[in-house]
Each structure stands twice: as structure tokens, then as C-alpha cells.
Motif scaffolding. Structure first.
Motif, short mmCIF file in Angstrom:
data_model
loop_
_atom_site.label_atom_id
_atom_site.label_comp_id
_atom_site.label_asym_id
_atom_site.label_seq_id
_atom_site.Cartn_x
_atom_site.Cartn_y
_atom_site.Cartn_z
N ASN A 162 0.83 -1.22 0.00
CA ASN A 162 0.00 0.00 0.00
C ASN A 162 0.86 1.26 0.00
O ASN A 162 0.81 2.06 -0.94
N LEU A 165 4.54 0.73 -2.52
CA LEU A 165 4.32 0.44 -3.95
C LEU A 165 3.00 1.02 -4.47
O LEU A 165 2.72 0.96 -5.66
N GLY A 166 2.22 1.59 -3.58
CA GLY A 166 1.01 2.30 -4.01
C GLY A 166 -0.08 1.39 -4.57
O GLY A 166 -0.93 1.85 -5.34
N ILE A 167 -0.06 0.12 -4.21
CA ILE A 167 -1.09 -0.80 -4.71
C ILE A 167 -2.32 -0.66 -3.80
O ILE A 167 -2.23 -0.91 -2.60
N PRO A 190 -1.46 -2.34 -13.88
CA PRO A 190 -0.33 -2.75 -14.71
C PRO A 190 0.50 -3.86 -14.07
O PRO A 190 1.48 -4.29 -14.65
N TYR A 191 0.06 -4.33 -12.88
CA TYR A 191 0.92 -5.25 -12.12
C TYR A 191 1.05 -6.61 -12.80
O TYR A 191 2.08 -7.25 -12.70
N LEU A 194 4.00 -7.20 -15.28
CA LEU A 194 5.40 -7.24 -14.85
C LEU A 194 6.04 -8.55 -15.30
O LEU A 194 5.43 -9.61 -15.16
N ASP A 195 7.25 -8.46 -15.82
CA ASP A 195 7.92 -9.71 -16.22
C ASP A 195 8.74 -10.26 -15.06
O ASP A 195 8.73 -9.69 -13.96
N ASP A 196 9.45 -11.36 -15.31
CA ASP A 196 10.15 -12.01 -14.19
C ASP A 196 11.28 -11.16 -13.61
O ASP A 196 11.54 -11.20 -12.41
N ASP A 198 11.32 -7.86 -13.39
CA ASP A 198 10.66 -6.88 -12.52
C ASP A 198 10.29 -7.53 -11.19
O ASP A 198 10.44 -6.93 -10.12
N ILE A 202 11.17 -6.79 -7.15
CA ILE A 202 10.19 -6.66 -6.05
C ILE A 202 10.54 -7.64 -4.93
O ILE A 202 10.47 -7.30 -3.75
N ILE B 139 7.04 0.79 -11.74
CA ILE B 139 7.12 -0.20 -12.82
C ILE B 139 8.02 0.32 -13.94
O ILE B 139 8.82 -0.42 -14.51
N LEU B 142 11.60 0.04 -12.73
CA LEU B 142 12.11 -1.33 -12.84
C LEU B 142 12.46 -1.66 -14.29
O LEU B 142 13.49 -2.28 -14.57
N ASP B 162 4.02 5.68 -2.31
CA ASP B 162 2.81 5.62 -3.14
C ASP B 162 3.05 5.14 -4.57
O ASP B 162 2.44 5.66 -5.51
N GLY B 163 3.94 4.22 -4.73
CA GLY B 163 4.17 3.65 -6.06
C GLY B 163 5.20 4.40 -6.89
O GLY B 163 5.41 4.06 -8.05
#
Lengths: 386, 341
Positions: A162, A165-167, A190-191, A194-196, A198, A202, B139, B142, B162-163
Motif C-alpha cells: 500500500n 508500492l502504491g497498490i 499494470p501489475y 510485470l515480467d520475471d 521486474d 520486487i 514499474i 524497474l 505511493d508507487g
């Protein structure tokens, strides 16, 4: 497992899927774009199954026939889910976090021990066999207390998703895995794109892989932020050297104008640096399963399906549920029936809000899923209706 | 023809890959024949590519004719596409991005942000941490930081909120350069057909001017060919040891790509898997051939990096891995081979 126990268990699973199968499929986002799979009790894996209107009944029949210990679907969405891996044509993949209690630090888990000596195989509450003095194998038992402790890390993970990462909360689908911990599914763009690589980044962020707190270049860096927020709990360590280092770091971070330079110039041996970084990683890293997070071809237990080891449902949870973690196992019980069973050994546990044990070589009446769990752990046998 | 001011051409000469520059090119409605009427343009494009291959750099001269500079870039794209060499492609992209990096370093904040935004970098300007910081959607961060190998680019070394990941101007420019590289690569790939004249001229140009400067990759500088299991990295030894008892999909994949890279033939690799009681030659052959790019999508997969192997959960780093900071299993073999010589 004894034949009679397996028969009982398979019947238990069959009854559940007879009434609950359709709900599982309805609950999944785009079920026809995923690969479905099931694992049977003789470890046969059915894979590469595509679900559509035409074969839904056929698949249900297979589930009822095989009474699987696990029902899975792919985290990925494919063009051709029924093809071999390389031909499936991956389009996107749910972002899934798997948090297991037995991989976490500071978790209360009850255990019993089984002698590894094939001639002996005696159970005990001690890690040395009381009968033959041989080595033992630890058998952890997950109960309400374990789940309670695990929710602390789960809350921390959700706060990272939250706050950092703002999810948003509404994207976070939360589940009790039915066994040792929790799954978080994120199924939104967009989550899911994400490729491997990315996802590995995380994973590094959560697990804190490769951190070096003496080499940070921004005083507002994430690592320093969470370090400061958790310093008091880090300082509970007994090791005098690490405690001294942490106190020094606390002083630097809170009092110095240029804390980064002071951290870089701290005189610390290579060994102590490594030890401190490892300790920080262990305490404030979130031990998500890296393979589940980063492997794009991963299969994941279907929500609302039964966990074959525990007889519990992979249950969806609300955010409020994790504030009342002692109720989580109770919410995941599919049947209120009781079963009679011979328990070899069980320490006192709190399971679905009630206390059970300690038991030693005795016949007891337990909730069906608890009896199934103990059979699967090898701690009980001879299940039957009371 | 639309009215174009020199300012637009200056922007297009500096940043020919940008959305605004591409729109400008389209608005000029120039045919390739019209462009080639000026023979000097193609000549200059070839000359620049020759310089890039020889020196690896490309200078920026602000007083040059911006219109010509801009058009030359697009001719260079056609030439690079025609030459079909990944070495030339990489060298061209690298040289161009280095030149752009220098130009960007002198640009004002708002120009950088505009350029980034045009390239798809979602951003947020914030006073969150005292100074003005550029927050990049995590994103995008990354995506564009993945090739920056310094450990300082690890995500947890940055402020995150916040992302958004907050970076300083210098770091933003570095990321922007990476985004630009991707964009140029995308533009090269977008060329579906190279005009015949340029194709012919490029072939001649390659033989006359470039071929002697292209390194032969057959040198044993990175020779990793071996069947000496003793010098395999611990993760591969683990995989080999456990083939019989079952390996995860990523471990099997890694093993196949690795064995192929160190010189095992397809048949030899398939044979290695012939130790399990349930060995199915047909399935194994099918899977191995896919990984080696013989069938299916015809993609020959590379050996995964150590970072990936760590995430696959079968990294058993030994002293050599730690001492030399091994980042790739083949580097391990290379080092071990070298030390044996």
C-alpha cells in the motif's frame, strides 16, 4: 497413510467438491485463459487443462474421480492454456505473494519429533529420541497461535504494498492458504504485466536481498526508512556487538546532519557488517516465497479449493479478518462434523478457537479437518465417524 | 508543407526519436527518393556509422545544420537495419545514447521531464523529502533500471512512496538514457523494408569500410566450452546431482541452457535426463528442443543469471561465487577454466 484413512479422506474431498466445484471456477478471473491442474494422492499430476463451457463437467468429473489433494490454476493467462509450456503464449501473470509461517522469524510453532531411525520411529516432544537416543525429525504443527503470529508479517507486507508500492487495497485479494500461511493475489493491470526480472526486483525489495546499510546514498531511502521504523524491535537482540552497532546507527540516523557519510565511515569489520546486514534482513525482510513471486509458469492453489494436507479451504479474507486472526482457521473449515481418531502424539494446540491436547496414544474425537491434518502429519490414524 | 521553425529542427536533431520529432518527420511528407536526391546526406550517414564503429562515440556539434542532422538519423536507422548485425546495432545505440546523455545533462528540468513523459516514463514531481524530486512510477523504474548493474540501483536504496521511486536529476538522466536506448532499438525494429538502393549501398559499405572493424566472436576470450563437471558452478552441480530425483521447471530449464552453452550436444543433454524411472524420451526431446530454439517459437534461450537462479531457489553459492561476485553461471566456468590454464 492407512487405506481406510485415505478412503475417508477422499470421500471428505469428494463431498466438498460435489457441492463447491462450480463456485471455485466462478470465483476465478478468466478461468478459460488459465492452465488448470490437479495433484492426486498418488502424486499423479494432471496438467495443461483448459477450462471452457464444453469441458467444465468433464473436469468436475475428473476432480470427483481423483479427489485431488491439490487443485491448481496458473498464475499466468495464456492464449493456449492446454498446450505445452513453450506453446502456451503467455499474455500476463497475476502478481502473487506467498507468505509461509514456518519461513518467518519469531513465530510460535508447536512441534513434535519423530525418530529418524527406521527401526524405532518413536514420537516425542523432545528433539532427541527418548526411546533409542537417535536423531529426530521435526514435525511442525500450525495452529491459531502460529497464524496469529504470521498475520503480523502479513500486515507488514500489505503496508509495503500500500504505502510504498502504491497498490490500493481493492486490488489486493487476500487468502489463507489453507495450511501454513497466506497468499496475496493481484490480478489487475499494470501489475500483471510485470515480467520475471521486474518481479525479482520486487522480491529483492521485500526480502532485502543484498542490502548493505553502510552504503546507502539517499537518506530517505526505503531501507533506512523501514530500519528507523523498526529500530526498537531490532534492538531487542542479545548479541552485544550487534546491539552496540545498532545503537550507534540509531544515533547517527537521528542526530547527524550527514548520516550517510557517517555510516560509510563507520569502522566495522567485514564480518560484523555482514552479520548486521543479515540480521536486519532476517528481522525486517518479508520472507515471501521467491519462486511463487517470480516464476511466470507457476501453478497456484485455486481459491476456495481444499488443501489436501489440512482439509481446510483456501479461504478469501477481508482486511478485517487479519485483525481477528484467531478466527482464520475456523473460517476455513468446510465441515462441522467430528471424527474419532487414534492420536499418537499431539501437544496442546489452539485450533479454530478451541484447545486440544496434549494427547499421547489415545482415541479422541476431533473436528474432521483437524483429524485429517493429523493423519497427513503422520501423528494419527484410524479415522472414523464417532 | 507546414511551417517549421528552426527550434523544432533543433529539438528533432537532438532528440530524433522523440514523439514530437516523429510527428515533425511525418508532417514533412518526404519520400525516400526526395531525401536521396541530396547525395551528401547518405554519405554523411555512412560516415557517422563508420566513426561509431571505429571510435564508439558520436560527437554533438550544436552549430551543425539541424535539419540535416535530423534526416541523417533516420537514414542511419535504415542502414543499421540493412546491416543486420547486433554488434553494429548495439554500438550505434550505445554511441547515440552517450551523446544524448551529454546533451541531457545540460538541459533544464522541465525539458527532461517532458522528454521522459513522451517516452512513457510516468512521473510525479514532489517536495516530499524536502527538495524537489522526480518520482518515477515504480514499474517504469524497474523496466529502465534493469540493465544498470551497479548495486546502487537496487530499488531499496531509493526513497519510495505511493508507487513512485524518487530519484535525483542525475539518476533521472541515467534512466532517461536507458529509455532512449529502448526507443531507438524499437525504431530500428520498426523498419519493415529497407529501400533497395540503401540496402545495396549498405552491403558495399560493410565490405569496404566496416568488416575489418567488426570483432570476430570466435576468439577464446570468453571460452566456456568444457565438459569438466568439476568446474561447473554449484547450482549446476546441484541440478545434475538431482536430475534423478526430480527438478523444478526453472532448474531443468537452467540446466539445459547451461549444458548447451558449454558445448553439450542436444543428444548428450537428453541423455543426462535419462536417469529417472519415468523418463519419457519423447517429452524430454520436445522440451529440450524448445529451449534450444529448434522448435516452437525458435527462441534460443540464454542461461539465466545468478539473480534469477537465486529467485528460483537453487543457488548454492560457494567461495568462488562469493569471492569473485559471480553474477552469471558461465562467468564461473570462464574463471575456473582460466585459472586451470
Amino acid at each position: 497413510m492407512k487405506k481406510g484413512d485415505l478412503k475417508y479422506l477422499r470421500n471428505y474431498i469428494k463431498i466438498y467438491y460435489q457441492g463447491g466445484f462450480e463456485r471455485i471456477v466462478e470465483n476465478v478471473k478468466d478461468p478459460h485463459r488459465r492452465e488448470w491442474a490437479l495433484l492426486t494422492y498418488d502424486n499423479k499430476m494432471y496438467r495443461h487443462i483448459r477450462l471452457d463451457k464444453d469441458n467444465l463437467t468433464k473436469f468436475k468429473d475428473l476432480v470427483l474421480e481423483e479427489t485431488p489433494k491439490g487443485l491448481y490454476y496458473s498464475a499466468s493467462y495464456y492464449q493456449n492454456p492446454d498446450e505445452e509450456m513453450e506453446l502456451k503464449g503467455r499474455e500476463s501473470t497475476d502478481l502473487i505473494f506467498d507468505l509461509d509461517a514456518d519461513h518467518m522469524d519469531n513465530i510460535r510453532i508447536k512441534s513434535v519429533y519423530m525418530c529418524v531411525n527406521k527401526e524405532c520411529r518413536a514420537f516425542s516432544f523432545k528433539n532427541k529420541c527418548e526411546k533409542c537416543g537417535g536423531e529426530t525429525r521435526n514435525i511442525p504443527i500450525i495452529d491459531d497461535v502460529t497464524i496469529f503470529d504470521a498475520t503480523q508479517k502479513l500486515k507488514f507486507l500489505i503496508s509495503i504494498l500500500n504505502t510504498y508500492l502504491g497498490i490500493p487495497d481493492e486490488y489486493i485479494k487476500l487468502y489463507f492458504s489453507g495450511h501454513r500461511g497466506f497468499h496475496i493475489h493481484i490480478e489487475e493491470e499494470p501489475y500483471i504485466s510485470l515480467d520475471d526480472i521486474d518481479r525479482i526486483a520486487i522480491k529483492d525489495l521485500l526480502v532485502l536481498d543484498g542490502i548493505d546499510i553502510f552504503n546507502v546514498r539517499d537518506r530517505n531511502a526505503y531501507i533506512l526508512d523501514i530500519l528507523l521504523k523498526n529500530l526498537e524491535s531490532l534492538l531487542t537482540i542479545d548479541d552485544p556487538e550487534l546491539k552496540m552497532l545498532l545503537n550507534r546507527i540509531k544515533h547517527i540516523l537521528t542526530e547527524y546532519d550527514d548520516p550517510l557519510k557517517a555510516l560509510r565511515n563507520m569502522r566495522v569489520s567485514e564480518g560484523s557488517r555482514r552479520k548486521l546486514n543479515e540480521y536486519i534482513k532476517k528481522k525486517i525482510g518479508v520472507e515471501v516465497d521467491p519462486a511463487v513471486l517470480t516464476d511466470l509458469s507457476r501453478l497456484i492453489r485455486a481459491p476456495l479449493s481444499l488443501h489436501g494436507k489440512t482439509g481446510l479451504i483456501k479461504k478469501d479474507l477481508e482486511m478485517d479478518d487479519i485483525d481477528n486472526p484467531m478466527n482464520i482457521i475456523e473460517k476455513s473449515i468446510p465441515s462441522k462434523l467430528m471424527a474419532k481418531i487414534h492420536v499418537e502424539i499431539l501437544p496442546r494446540i489452539v485450533w479454530a478457537g478451541k484447545e486440544y491436547g496434549p494427547y499421547y496414544m489415545e482415541d479422541v474425537i476431533l473436528p474432521e479437518p483437524l483429524a485429517i491434518y493429523l493423519i497427513n502429519l503422520g501423528l494419527a490414524k484410524g479415522i472414523e465417524l464417532p | 508543407m507546414p511551417i517549421v521553425i528552426d527550434e523544432d529542427f533543433e529539438w528533432a536533431a537532438k532528440y530524433p526519436f522523440d514523439k514530437k520529432s516523429i510527428q515533425l518527420l511525418q508532417s514533412l511528407s518526404l519520400s525516400i527518393n526526395e531525401i536521396l536526391e541530396d547525395k551528401e546526406l547518405l554519405k554523411e550517414a555512412f560516415k557517422e556509422i563508420e566513426d561509431i564503429i571505429k571510435k564508439g562515440t558520436l560527437e554533438w556539434n550544436p552549430i551543425e545544420n539541424h535539419y540535416r542532422k535530423f534526416i541523417i538519423f533516420y537514414l542511419e536507422l535504415l542502414i543499421v537495419r540493412a546491416l543486420e548485425s547486433s554488434y553494429i546495432e548495439n554500438r550505434f545505440i550505445e554511441a547515440l545514447s552517450k551523446r544524448i546523455y551529454k546533451i541531457l545533462s545540460r538541459e533544464a528540468f522541465d525539458v527532461l521531464v517532458k522528454l521522459g513523459s513522451n517516452l512513457g516514463l510516468r512521473y510525479k514531481i514532489d517536495q516530499y523529502f524536502g527538495d524537489t524530486h522526480i518520482g518515477i512510477f515504480f514499474i517504469d523504474f524497474l523496466r529502465f533500471s534493469r540493465r544498470l548493474s551497479s548495486r546502487h540501483w537496487r530499488i531499496y536504496y531509493f526513497p519510495i512512496r505511493d508507487g513512485y521511486i524518487y530519484v535525483k536529476k542525475r539518476q533521472y538522466i541515467r534512466l532517461l538514457s536507458e529509455a532512449i536506448k529502448s526507443k531507438i532499438y524499437e525504431l530500428i525494429l520498426s523498419v519493415e523494408k529497407v529501400p533497395d538502393y540503401i540496402l545495396e549501398e549498405s552491403k558495399k559499405f560493410y565490405i569496404d569500410k566496416l568488416s575489418i572493424h567488426i570483432p570476430k566472436h570466435t576468439s577464446n576470450k570468453f571460452d566456456v566450452k568444457t565438459k569438466d563437471i568439476e568446474i561447473f558452478p554449484p547450482c549446476i552441480k546441484y541440478a545434475l546431482k538431482n536430475v534423478g530425483s526430480g527438478l523444478s521447471h526453472p532448474a531443468r530449464f537452467t540446466l539445459v541452457t547451461f549444458l548447451n552453452a558449454v558445448g553439450y550436444t542436444k543428444e548428450e543433454i537428453i541423455n543426462i535426463f535419462n536417469v529417472t524411472p519415468d523418463f519419457n524420451e519423447k517429452v524430454t526431446r520436445y522440451q529440450v528442443e524448445h529451449i534450444l530454439g529448434i522448435r516452437g517459437g525458435k527462441i534460443r534461450y540464454k542461461v539465466p543469471s545468478c539473480r534469477k537462479i537465486v529467485s528460483y531457489n537453487f543457488c548454492y553459492a560457494d567461495d568462488t561465487c562469493k569471492r569473485f561476485g559471480i553474477l552469471h553461471p558461465l562467468k564461473y566456468v570462464y574463471l575456473k577454466k582460466r585459472s586451470k590454464r
